[in-house]
Enzyme design. Sequence first.
Site, PDB file in Angstrom:
ATOM      1  N   GLY A   1      -2.235  -3.679  -3.541  1.00 48.45           N
ATOM      2  CA  GLY A   1      -2.252  -2.657  -4.582  1.00 48.45           C
ATOM      3  C   GLY A   1      -1.101  -1.685  -4.422  1.00 48.45           C
TER       4      GLY A   1
ATOM      5  N   ALA B   1      -6.337  -6.512   2.595  1.00 46.15           N
ATOM      6  CA  ALA B   1      -5.260  -7.226   1.896  1.00 46.15           C
ATOM      7  C   ALA B   1      -5.114  -6.738   0.463  1.00 46.15           C
ATOM      8  CB  ALA B   1      -5.522  -8.731   1.923  1.00 46.15           C
ATOM      9  N   ASP B   2      -6.241  -6.471  -0.199  1.00 52.40           N
ATOM     10  CA  ASP B   2      -6.180  -5.948  -1.569  1.00 52.40           C
ATOM     11  C   ASP B   2      -5.509  -4.585  -1.609  1.00 52.40           C
ATOM     12  OD1 ASP B   2      -7.578  -7.562  -3.768  1.00 52.40           O
ATOM     13  OD2 ASP B   2      -8.962  -7.786  -2.096  1.00 52.40           O
ATOM     14  N   SER B   3      -5.832  -3.726  -0.648  1.00 50.88           N
ATOM     15  CA  SER B   3      -5.242  -2.389  -0.639  1.00 50.88           C
ATOM     16  C   SER B   3      -3.738  -2.449  -0.413  1.00 50.88           C
ATOM     17  CB  SER B   3      -5.902  -1.532   0.449  1.00 50.88           C
ATOM     18  OG  SER B   3      -7.272  -1.341   0.175  1.00 50.88           O
TER      19      SER B   3
END
Length: 399
Positions: A176, A171-173
């Site tokens: 980002g 989810a962070d990637s």
Amino acid sequence: MTAPTTAPLTGLRVLDLATLFAGPMAATLLGDFGAEVVKIEHPSKPDPSRGHGPSKDGVGLWWKMLGRNKRTMTLDLSKPGGRATLLRLAATTDVIIENFRPGTLEKWELGWPELSAVNPRLVLARVTGFGQFGPYAHRPGFGTLAEAMSGFAAITGEPDSPPTLPPFGLADSIAGLTTAYAVMTALAARERTGEGQVVDMALIEPILAALGPQPLWYDQLGHVQPRTGNRSPNNAPRGVYRTADGTWVAVSTSAQSVAERVMHLVGRPELIDEPWFASGADRARHADVLDEAVGGWIAARTRTDVMAAFEKAEAAVAPVQDVRDVMADPQYQALGTITTVDDPELGPLRMQNVLFRLSATPGAIRWAGRPHGADTDEVLTELGLSPDDVTALRAEGAL
């Protein structure tokens, strides 16, 4: 440490105030294509990504990738001198990326009214778990929660197994990547209006977009996608299959013509004449039959032989690779996907290259992640602060 003049984002100035992964990754992507990125960290509490995962000689390796193409400085924004210094930096900056909980910058009198007052052209990207408003806005938010809340975990795993979370920052990637896109969109708007704006990025939203039309299916049909393991409800055969030498390959038949080629290859052309073979969804309902045919054929052959036969038949296959295979893969080598970066702390480092290739204005990794606060004095001197000013900030605890 300047960007090549051919890099497309040369001249763009970015302050990275964020920690961990989504916000810093967005800043990394901008830096890879020439933006001047300054990473600002707390004097005594560096970005936790410096300590995530394996380290070598006490140096975090994840940071070496996440911190590449960034100068590093320390600043305590809660101190009066830290606040004043950030406002001076903001006055000559194009983009600020932050991921404090909503209200934190405002508590320090560094919210959008103060920042835009010193620089009306500023783009402020705010990356949080749940967004800047709503009933969950003030909850602590991490990628794991977004992976659970979005529906990703619910459809991942075998049908009779618990929901499955990814063992990396999915989810962070995704957030980002999306934040970098959002920043560039806001900068494009600034070209027309002359004014900056706020980007409100919630981790729970980009991953939901990546999951496809699930809300639409539910809205129109009441359909809730179940867990199906490696199988797809949209086509078959599809999945991973074990070879005779104990390795695995992945097969996809999203195109009807490829499905037919696979059946010819594995010696079961008669299945093509079955009425249900004519559509992917119908094939998926007969996955047991198709998996038995494909899986049995693959199980009798080595991975090398399977790959060669599929390639000759123009059928879609790929080896299931771990990182050792990736580093030696000839296609990745041809693309330059893994590159070597010389680092003064650790020597030559191999890591992922910039995300895509531009024919005329390529990006580049100019250096790997630098030590905590390594460029503080240099950045402040460029800002116009005297040695006495820097000394005073250190005495206050702002650096």
